[in-house]
Design a protein around this motif. Structure first.
Motif, short mmCIF file in Angstrom:
data_model
loop_
_atom_site.label_atom_id
_atom_site.label_comp_id
_atom_site.label_asym_id
_atom_site.label_seq_id
_atom_site.Cartn_x
_atom_site.Cartn_y
_atom_site.Cartn_z
N ALA A 123 -31.11 70.33 82.86
CA ALA A 123 -31.91 69.92 81.71
C ALA A 123 -32.37 71.14 80.93
N SER A 124 -32.47 70.97 79.63
CA SER A 124 -32.95 72.05 78.78
C SER A 124 -33.76 71.46 77.63
N GLY A 125 -34.55 72.33 76.99
CA GLY A 125 -35.34 71.88 75.86
C GLY A 125 -36.69 71.30 76.23
N ARG A 126 -36.87 71.07 77.52
CA ARG A 126 -38.13 70.47 77.99
C ARG A 126 -38.16 70.59 79.51
N SER A 127 -39.34 70.82 80.05
CA SER A 127 -39.46 70.80 81.50
C SER A 127 -39.63 69.37 81.99
N PHE A 128 -38.90 69.05 83.07
CA PHE A 128 -39.01 67.73 83.67
C PHE A 128 -39.75 67.78 84.99
N ASN A 129 -40.47 68.88 85.22
CA ASN A 129 -41.14 69.06 86.50
C ASN A 129 -42.18 67.99 86.79
N ARG A 130 -42.71 67.36 85.77
CA ARG A 130 -43.74 66.34 85.98
C ARG A 130 -43.19 64.92 85.86
N ASP A 131 -41.89 64.81 85.77
CA ASP A 131 -41.26 63.50 85.62
C ASP A 131 -40.49 63.12 86.87
N ALA A 132 -40.50 61.85 87.18
CA ALA A 132 -39.56 61.35 88.17
C ALA A 132 -38.16 61.41 87.56
N MET A 133 -37.19 61.67 88.40
CA MET A 133 -35.81 61.79 87.92
C MET A 133 -34.93 60.80 88.67
N THR A 134 -33.90 60.35 88.00
CA THR A 134 -33.06 59.31 88.58
C THR A 134 -31.57 59.57 88.34
N TRP A 135 -30.77 58.90 89.13
CA TRP A 135 -29.34 58.77 88.90
C TRP A 135 -29.01 57.30 88.74
N PHE A 136 -28.22 57.00 87.74
CA PHE A 136 -27.66 55.68 87.52
C PHE A 136 -26.13 55.83 87.50
N ARG A 137 -25.45 54.71 87.59
CA ARG A 137 -24.00 54.73 87.45
C ARG A 137 -23.54 53.47 86.75
N GLN A 138 -22.37 53.58 86.14
CA GLN A 138 -21.79 52.44 85.43
C GLN A 138 -20.29 52.40 85.69
N ALA A 139 -19.86 51.35 86.34
CA ALA A 139 -18.44 51.14 86.60
C ALA A 139 -17.84 50.37 85.43
N PRO A 140 -16.52 50.46 85.24
CA PRO A 140 -15.88 49.75 84.13
C PRO A 140 -16.17 48.26 84.17
N GLY A 141 -16.62 47.72 83.04
CA GLY A 141 -16.87 46.30 82.94
C GLY A 141 -18.16 45.84 83.58
N LYS A 142 -18.95 46.78 84.07
CA LYS A 142 -20.20 46.41 84.73
C LYS A 142 -21.39 47.03 84.03
N GLU A 143 -22.56 46.50 84.31
CA GLU A 143 -23.78 47.05 83.75
C GLU A 143 -24.16 48.34 84.48
N ARG A 144 -24.90 49.18 83.78
CA ARG A 144 -25.40 50.40 84.40
C ARG A 144 -26.40 50.02 85.50
N GLU A 145 -26.26 50.67 86.65
CA GLU A 145 -27.12 50.32 87.77
C GLU A 145 -27.81 51.54 88.35
N PHE A 146 -28.98 51.30 88.88
CA PHE A 146 -29.76 52.35 89.53
C PHE A 146 -29.08 52.81 90.81
N VAL A 147 -29.15 54.12 91.08
CA VAL A 147 -28.58 54.67 92.30
C VAL A 147 -29.65 55.33 93.15
N ALA A 148 -30.41 56.25 92.56
CA ALA A 148 -31.37 57.02 93.35
C ALA A 148 -32.46 57.59 92.45
N ALA A 149 -33.62 57.85 93.05
CA ALA A 149 -34.73 58.42 92.30
C ALA A 149 -35.52 59.39 93.18
N ILE A 150 -36.13 60.34 92.53
CA ILE A 150 -36.98 61.30 93.22
C ILE A 150 -38.25 61.48 92.41
#
Length: 124
Positions: A24-51
């Motif tokens: 990440a750049s342009g802003r610190s994300f140190n105070r934000d929760a961060m996540t990973w999502f994924r999207q398979a072909p033909g499917k909706e974007r789904e949550f994977v993990a968060a910290i």
């Protein structure tokens, strides 16, 4: 300008591993929760993990528990996702995102910044 850039995706055989990064750049994300999502072909974007912002809380979708590990390096403003024991069902574009509200951590609509994604393809 805030940017989040994912890297580390690619083609891997089933059972293999990949480590995704989100710089990440342009802003610190140190105070934000961060996540990973994924999207398979033909499917909706789904949550994977968060910290959480303080690294004390991790949360995973059931399908990746025990195989994926989310982590962050606040000094580098970078988020990671270690993915082990990959299966073809993990094939998707993976996105990192920043969240303001932990109570809505699995919601696509609740994310405030997104990366452009990195393709992960797992062959059988």
């Amino acid at each position: 300008q805030v940017q989040m850039v994912e890297s580390g995706g690619g083609l891997v055989q089933a059972g293999g591993s990949l480590r995704l990064s989100c710089a990440a750049s342009g802003r610190s994300f140190n105070r934000d929760a961060m996540t990973w999502f994924r999207q398979a072909p033909g499917k909706e974007r789904e949550f994977v993990a968060a910290i959480s912002a303080n690294d004390e809380t991790l949360y995973y979708v059931d399908s990746v528990k025990g195989r994926f590990t989310i982590s962050r390096d606040n000094a580098k403003n970078t988020l990671y996702l270690q993915m082990n024991s990959l299966t073809p069902a993990d094939t998707a574009v993976y996105y990192c995102a920043a969240a303001k509200n932990w109570m809505r951590i699995t919601s696509v609509q609740a994310m405030i910044y997104w990366g452009r994604g990195t393709q992960v393809t797992v062959s059988s």
